[in-house]
Write a protein that holds these residues in place. Sequence first.
Motif, PDB file in Angstrom:
ATOM      1  N   TRP A   1       0.827  -1.194   0.000  1.00 42.20           N
ATOM      2  CA  TRP A   1       0.000   0.000   0.000  1.00 42.20           C
ATOM      3  C   TRP A   1       0.866   1.251   0.000  1.00 42.20           C
ATOM      4  O   TRP A   1       2.086   1.205   0.188  1.00 42.20           O
ATOM      5  CB  TRP A   1      -0.944   0.024   1.212  1.00 42.20           C
ATOM      6  CG  TRP A   1      -0.338  -0.379   2.519  1.00 42.20           C
ATOM      7  CD1 TRP A   1      -0.398  -1.604   3.115  1.00 42.20           C
ATOM      8  CD2 TRP A   1       0.423   0.452   3.429  1.00 42.20           C
ATOM      9  NE1 TRP A   1       0.271  -1.591   4.333  1.00 42.20           N
ATOM     10  CE2 TRP A   1       0.785  -0.344   4.543  1.00 42.20           C
ATOM     11  CE3 TRP A   1       0.827   1.791   3.411  1.00 42.20           C
ATOM     12  CZ2 TRP A   1       1.516   0.144   5.611  1.00 42.20           C
ATOM     13  CZ3 TRP A   1       1.573   2.282   4.478  1.00 42.20           C
ATOM     14  CH2 TRP A   1       1.901   1.469   5.561  1.00 42.20           C
ATOM     15  N   GLN A   2       0.191   2.375  -0.234  1.00 45.53           N
ATOM     16  CA  GLN A   2       0.831   3.682  -0.146  1.00 45.53           C
ATOM     17  C   GLN A   2      -0.123   4.635   0.552  1.00 45.53           C
ATOM     18  O   GLN A   2      -1.335   4.594   0.315  1.00 45.53           O
ATOM     19  CB  GLN A   2       1.170   4.228  -1.537  1.00 45.53           C
ATOM     20  CG  GLN A   2       1.755   5.638  -1.522  1.00 45.53           C
ATOM     21  CD  GLN A   2       2.164   6.126  -2.907  1.00 45.53           C
ATOM     22  OE1 GLN A   2       2.462   5.326  -3.780  1.00 45.53           O
ATOM     23  NE2 GLN A   2       2.171   7.435  -3.098  1.00 45.53           N
ATOM     24  N   LEU A   3       0.432   5.457   1.427  1.00 47.04           N
ATOM     25  CA  LEU A   3      -0.384   6.487   2.052  1.00 47.04           C
ATOM     26  C   LEU A   3       0.345   7.819   2.005  1.00 47.04           C
ATOM     27  O   LEU A   3       1.564   7.877   1.830  1.00 47.04           O
ATOM     28  CB  LEU A   3      -0.760   6.106   3.493  1.00 47.04           C
ATOM     29  CG  LEU A   3       0.324   6.001   4.580  1.00 47.04           C
ATOM     30  CD1 LEU A   3       0.784   7.356   5.105  1.00 47.04           C
ATOM     31  CD2 LEU A   3      -0.193   5.148   5.732  1.00 47.04           C
TER      32      LEU A   3
ATOM     33  N   HIS B   1       5.205  10.321   0.883  1.00 41.77           N
ATOM     34  CA  HIS B   1       4.677   8.990   0.623  1.00 41.77           C
ATOM     35  C   HIS B   1       5.217   8.025   1.651  1.00 41.77           C
ATOM     36  O   HIS B   1       6.304   8.211   2.192  1.00 41.77           O
ATOM     37  CB  HIS B   1       5.001   8.496  -0.813  1.00 41.77           C
ATOM     38  CG  HIS B   1       6.460   8.189  -1.048  1.00 41.77           C
ATOM     39  ND1 HIS B   1       7.232   8.878  -1.953  1.00 41.77           N
ATOM     40  CD2 HIS B   1       7.292   7.259  -0.506  1.00 41.77           C
ATOM     41  CE1 HIS B   1       8.468   8.393  -1.959  1.00 41.77           C
ATOM     42  NE2 HIS B   1       8.529   7.415  -1.086  1.00 41.77           N
TER      43      HIS B   1
ATOM     44  N   LEU C   1     -10.907   2.725   0.675  1.00 42.96           N
ATOM     45  CA  LEU C   1     -10.806   1.822  -0.470  1.00 42.96           C
ATOM     46  C   LEU C   1     -12.029   0.910  -0.559  1.00 42.96           C
ATOM     47  O   LEU C   1     -12.484   0.388   0.469  1.00 42.96           O
ATOM     48  CB  LEU C   1      -9.546   0.956  -0.354  1.00 42.96           C
ATOM     49  CG  LEU C   1      -8.213   1.710  -0.286  1.00 42.96           C
ATOM     50  CD1 LEU C   1      -7.089   0.757   0.093  1.00 42.96           C
ATOM     51  CD2 LEU C   1      -7.907   2.388  -1.610  1.00 42.96           C
TER      52      LEU C   1
ATOM     53  N   GLU D   1      -4.730  10.041   2.357  1.00 38.55           N
ATOM     54  CA  GLU D   1      -4.992   9.143   1.220  1.00 38.55           C
ATOM     55  C   GLU D   1      -4.332   7.787   1.448  1.00 38.55           C
ATOM     56  O   GLU D   1      -3.189   7.705   1.881  1.00 38.55           O
ATOM     57  CB  GLU D   1      -4.459   9.756  -0.074  1.00 38.55           C
ATOM     58  CG  GLU D   1      -4.742   8.932  -1.323  1.00 38.55           C
ATOM     59  CD  GLU D   1      -4.268   9.600  -2.604  1.00 38.55           C
ATOM     60  OE1 GLU D   1      -4.336   8.966  -3.672  1.00 38.55           O
ATOM     61  OE2 GLU D   1      -3.819  10.757  -2.527  1.00 38.55           O
ATOM     62  N   TRP D   2      -5.086   6.743   1.182  1.00 35.25           N
ATOM     63  CA  TRP D   2      -4.566   5.381   1.113  1.00 35.25           C
ATOM     64  C   TRP D   2      -4.712   4.897  -0.326  1.00 35.25           C
ATOM     65  O   TRP D   2      -5.726   5.143  -0.975  1.00 35.25           O
ATOM     66  CB  TRP D   2      -5.360   4.426   2.000  1.00 35.25           C
ATOM     67  CG  TRP D   2      -5.075   4.453   3.462  1.00 35.25           C
ATOM     68  CD1 TRP D   2      -5.679   5.239   4.407  1.00 35.25           C
ATOM     69  CD2 TRP D   2      -4.144   3.633   4.182  1.00 35.25           C
ATOM     70  NE1 TRP D   2      -5.180   4.955   5.645  1.00 35.25           N
ATOM     71  CE2 TRP D   2      -4.247   3.968   5.534  1.00 35.25           C
ATOM     72  CE3 TRP D   2      -3.249   2.623   3.794  1.00 35.25           C
ATOM     73  CZ2 TRP D   2      -3.482   3.354   6.524  1.00 35.25           C
ATOM     74  CZ3 TRP D   2      -2.479   2.006   4.763  1.00 35.25           C
ATOM     75  CH2 TRP D   2      -2.602   2.363   6.120  1.00 35.25           C
ATOM     76  N   ARG D   3      -3.708   4.152  -0.812  1.00 36.66           N
ATOM     77  CA  ARG D   3      -3.787   3.518  -2.127  1.00 36.66           C
ATOM     78  C   ARG D   3      -3.435   2.042  -1.984  1.00 36.66           C
ATOM     79  O   ARG D   3      -2.553   1.672  -1.223  1.00 36.66           O
ATOM     80  CB  ARG D   3      -2.823   4.164  -3.117  1.00 36.66           C
ATOM     81  CG  ARG D   3      -3.152   5.606  -3.467  1.00 36.66           C
ATOM     82  CD  ARG D   3      -2.133   6.153  -4.454  1.00 36.66           C
ATOM     83  NE  ARG D   3      -2.362   7.573  -4.738  1.00 36.66           N
ATOM     84  CZ  ARG D   3      -1.570   8.319  -5.495  1.00 36.66           C
ATOM     85  NH1 ARG D   3      -0.479   7.768  -6.048  1.00 36.66           N
ATOM     86  NH2 ARG D   3      -1.841   9.591  -5.702  1.00 36.66           N
ATOM     87  N   ASN D   4      -4.112   1.226  -2.747  1.00 36.91           N
ATOM     88  CA  ASN D   4      -3.841  -0.212  -2.759  1.00 36.91           C
ATOM     89  C   ASN D   4      -2.801  -0.506  -3.830  1.00 36.91           C
ATOM     90  O   ASN D   4      -3.009  -0.214  -5.015  1.00 36.91           O
ATOM     91  CB  ASN D   4      -5.146  -0.976  -3.056  1.00 36.91           C
ATOM     92  CG  ASN D   4      -4.957  -2.473  -2.952  1.00 36.91           C
ATOM     93  OD1 ASN D   4      -3.876  -2.964  -2.621  1.00 36.91           O
ATOM     94  ND2 ASN D   4      -6.015  -3.221  -3.257  1.00 36.91           N
ATOM     95  N   LEU D   5      -1.669  -1.058  -3.434  1.00 30.64           N
ATOM     96  CA  LEU D   5      -0.611  -1.431  -4.371  1.00 30.64           C
ATOM     97  C   LEU D   5      -0.474  -2.945  -4.461  1.00 30.64           C
ATOM     98  O   LEU D   5       0.579  -3.456  -4.839  1.00 30.64           O
ATOM     99  CB  LEU D   5       0.726  -0.826  -3.937  1.00 30.64           C
ATOM    100  CG  LEU D   5       0.776   0.707  -3.796  1.00 30.64           C
ATOM    101  CD1 LEU D   5       2.176   1.137  -3.367  1.00 30.64           C
ATOM    102  CD2 LEU D   5       0.377   1.391  -5.098  1.00 30.64           C
TER     103      LEU D   5
END
Length: 213
Positions: free
Chosen positions: A53-55, A74, A180, A205-209
């Motif tokens: 993930w990335q936040l 990041h 998400l 922000e959270w992103r799914n990697l």
Amino acid sequence: MGEWLRPWLLLPLISLLGACTTIQLEPLPEGMTDQPPADWTERATQLSRFDHWQLMGKLAVRQPSDSGTALINHWIQNGEAYDLALSSSVLGMGRTALKGVPGFIELTMPNGDIYRSGEPEALVEAATGWHLPLTHLTWWIRGLPAPEGDFRLLFDEGRQLAMIRQAGWEIRYDRWQQFLPDHPALPSKITALKGDKRVRLVVSEWRNLEPTR
């Protein structure tokens, strides 16, 4: 790296989540319970598998040695490996980069100096004056106890995780958000306290990697 390590990391965590821990807290804070909701094990398992993930957000530290704030440009987590980029006037204008795995860190200061150590927390504290429990934060930031060591979980009246006590720290979950789709809610604001030390993280922000399987 994280892919082949995941099975033996996940099993101890699931075992710990169902075990009786030795940390005692009497009396319970008002409005809280140490009895997990019925869906806790399933939710914790989902979160433990969410390890790519990335936040982005903000970090605020208040400690006797030094205090200040930093932008989290990041924080990329790839299994056990992390890549954390901070910008702070306290650390010096520009970016400070922390890259590593449990038991090893490479710290790049704004002036380009690079330091490496097998004791990540000690190196960060020596270089910046900040006491950051990096290894545990990888778990706490997702709303999970770290798999090493005893812990105590406390839930609020809405049956949401409100607090983790572990390794001498008290981690308070001040806000959760559904960042998400198809994932449990993730923390958007946490406060970690240990004596006169306070670390606050606000996630924008959270992103799914998650890699394609």
